[in-house]
Design a protein around this motif. Structure first.
Motif, PDB file in Angstrom:
ATOM      1  N   ALA A  15      95.592  31.808  90.987  1.00  0.00           N
ATOM      2  CA  ALA A  15      96.356  31.156  90.172  1.00  0.00           C
ATOM      3  C   ALA A  15      95.719  31.204  88.627  1.00  0.00           C
ATOM      4  N   ASP A  16      94.998  32.296  88.084  1.00  0.00           N
ATOM      5  CA  ASP A  16      94.140  32.370  87.092  1.00  0.00           C
ATOM      6  C   ASP A  16      95.057  32.596  86.025  1.00  0.00           C
ATOM      7  N   GLY A  17      96.254  32.995  85.977  1.00  0.00           N
ATOM      8  CA  GLY A  17      96.932  33.270  84.632  1.00  0.00           C
ATOM      9  C   GLY A  17      96.757  34.566  84.303  1.00  0.00           C
ATOM     10  N   GLU A  18      96.199  35.442  84.681  1.00  0.00           N
ATOM     11  CA  GLU A  18      95.901  36.959  84.180  1.00  0.00           C
ATOM     12  C   GLU A  18      97.030  37.448  84.108  1.00  0.00           C
ATOM     13  N   LEU A  19      97.744  37.876  85.178  1.00  0.00           N
ATOM     14  CA  LEU A  19      98.962  38.427  85.328  1.00  0.00           C
ATOM     15  C   LEU A  19      99.970  38.037  84.378  1.00  0.00           C
ATOM     16  N   ALA A  46     108.152  27.583  92.451  1.00  0.00           N
ATOM     17  CA  ALA A  46     108.394  27.707  93.606  1.00  0.00           C
ATOM     18  C   ALA A  46     107.517  28.698  94.244  1.00  0.00           C
ATOM     19  N   GLN A  47     107.201  29.589  93.584  1.00  0.00           N
ATOM     20  CA  GLN A  47     106.577  30.996  93.854  1.00  0.00           C
ATOM     21  C   GLN A  47     105.355  31.249  92.582  1.00  0.00           C
ATOM     22  N   PRO A  48     104.266  30.271  92.861  1.00  0.00           N
ATOM     23  CA  PRO A  48     103.533  30.324  91.629  1.00  0.00           C
ATOM     24  C   PRO A  48     102.784  31.579  91.306  1.00  0.00           C
ATOM     25  N   HIS A  49     102.593  32.584  92.145  1.00  0.00           N
ATOM     26  CA  HIS A  49     102.135  33.765  92.096  1.00  0.00           C
ATOM     27  C   HIS A  49     103.057  34.800  91.667  1.00  0.00           C
ATOM     28  N   LEU A  50     104.202  34.678  91.459  1.00  0.00           N
ATOM     29  CA  LEU A  50     105.221  35.537  90.953  1.00  0.00           C
ATOM     30  C   LEU A  50     105.709  35.341  89.460  1.00  0.00           C
ATOM     31  N   CYS A  51     105.892  36.563  88.731  1.00  0.00           N
ATOM     32  CA  CYS A  51     106.063  36.847  87.665  1.00  0.00           C
ATOM     33  C   CYS A  51     107.095  37.703  87.129  1.00  0.00           C
ATOM     34  N   LEU A  52     108.320  37.520  86.553  1.00  0.00           N
ATOM     35  CA  LEU A  52     109.124  38.643  86.132  1.00  0.00           C
ATOM     36  C   LEU A  52     109.167  38.700  84.590  1.00  0.00           C
ATOM     37  N   LEU A  53     108.877  39.859  84.133  1.00  0.00           N
ATOM     38  CA  LEU A  53     109.249  40.052  82.589  1.00  0.00           C
ATOM     39  C   LEU A  53     110.622  40.832  82.472  1.00  0.00           C
ATOM     40  N   CYS A  70     102.227  46.198  89.185  1.00  0.00           N
ATOM     41  CA  CYS A  70     103.448  45.683  89.179  1.00  0.00           C
ATOM     42  C   CYS A  70     104.513  46.731  89.597  1.00  0.00           C
ATOM     43  N   LYS A  71     105.579  46.233  89.827  1.00  0.00           N
ATOM     44  CA  LYS A  71     106.938  47.143  90.042  1.00  0.00           C
ATOM     45  C   LYS A  71     108.025  46.973  89.033  1.00  0.00           C
ATOM     46  N   SER A  72     108.818  48.042  88.764  1.00  0.00           N
ATOM     47  CA  SER A  72     109.841  47.670  87.605  1.00  0.00           C
ATOM     48  C   SER A  72     111.257  48.364  88.008  1.00  0.00           C
ATOM     49  N   TRP A  73     112.262  47.811  87.570  1.00  0.00           N
ATOM     50  CA  TRP A  73     113.485  48.461  87.726  1.00  0.00           C
ATOM     51  C   TRP A  73     114.402  48.161  86.295  1.00  0.00           C
ATOM     52  N   ALA A  74     115.286  48.994  86.270  1.00  0.00           N
ATOM     53  CA  ALA A  74     116.342  49.030  85.222  1.00  0.00           C
ATOM     54  C   ALA A  74     117.670  48.949  85.849  1.00  0.00           C
ATOM     55  N   PHE A  75     118.482  48.104  85.229  1.00  0.00           N
ATOM     56  CA  PHE A  75     119.958  48.014  85.442  1.00  0.00           C
ATOM     57  C   PHE A  75     120.730  48.114  84.416  1.00  0.00           C
ATOM     58  N   THR A  76     121.997  48.770  84.553  1.00  0.00           N
ATOM     59  CA  THR A  76     123.095  48.728  83.523  1.00  0.00           C
ATOM     60  C   THR A  76     123.958  47.694  83.760  1.00  0.00           C
ATOM     61  N   VAL A  77     124.245  46.888  82.624  1.00  0.00           N
ATOM     62  CA  VAL A  77     125.038  45.845  82.978  1.00  0.00           C
ATOM     63  C   VAL A  77     126.582  46.427  82.871  1.00  0.00           C
ATOM     64  N   THR A  78     127.100  46.039  84.124  1.00  0.00           N
ATOM     65  CA  THR A  78     128.642  46.757  84.001  1.00  0.00           C
ATOM     66  C   THR A  78     129.487  45.540  83.975  1.00  0.00           C
TER      67      THR A  78
END
Length: 87
Positions: A15-19, A46-53, A70-78
């Motif tokens: 929980a160091d906040g580095e991520l 509820a998931q303190p170790h999870l961050c989403l950009l 980290c993992k990444s995904w792109a979605f097209t808004v349909t």
């Protein structure tokens, strides 16, 4: 115009906040890239170790430097929906 939504997901072991700081720094540098519309850094109590950009782009998402681990995904808004104004 095609809109894409891009997510970078990261999970930290502590929980160091580095991520969170790495993703915040990445978000701060997106504004100069072509097609950038907006971004949000999402962290869940509820998931303190999870961050989403989450970032939104007009057209194709440019090549982004994804932080290690980290993992990444792109979605097209349909389809989108906005509630009508209330009187």
């Amino acid at each position: 115009m095609s809109i894409q939504v891009h997510y970078i997901e990261g999970r930290s072991a502590g929980a160091d906040g580095e991520l969170r700081q790495r993703l915040s720094d990445l978000m701060a540098g997106l504004g100069h890239l072509p097609g950038f519309l907006s971004a949000d850094l999402l962290c869940s109590p509820a998931q303190p170790h999870l961050c989403l950009l989450e970032s939104r782009w007009a057209g194709i998402v440019p090549a982004l430097e994804i932080p290690a681990g980290c993992k990444s995904w792109a979605f097209t808004v349909t389809e989108s929906w906005t509630p009508p104004p209330q009187a």
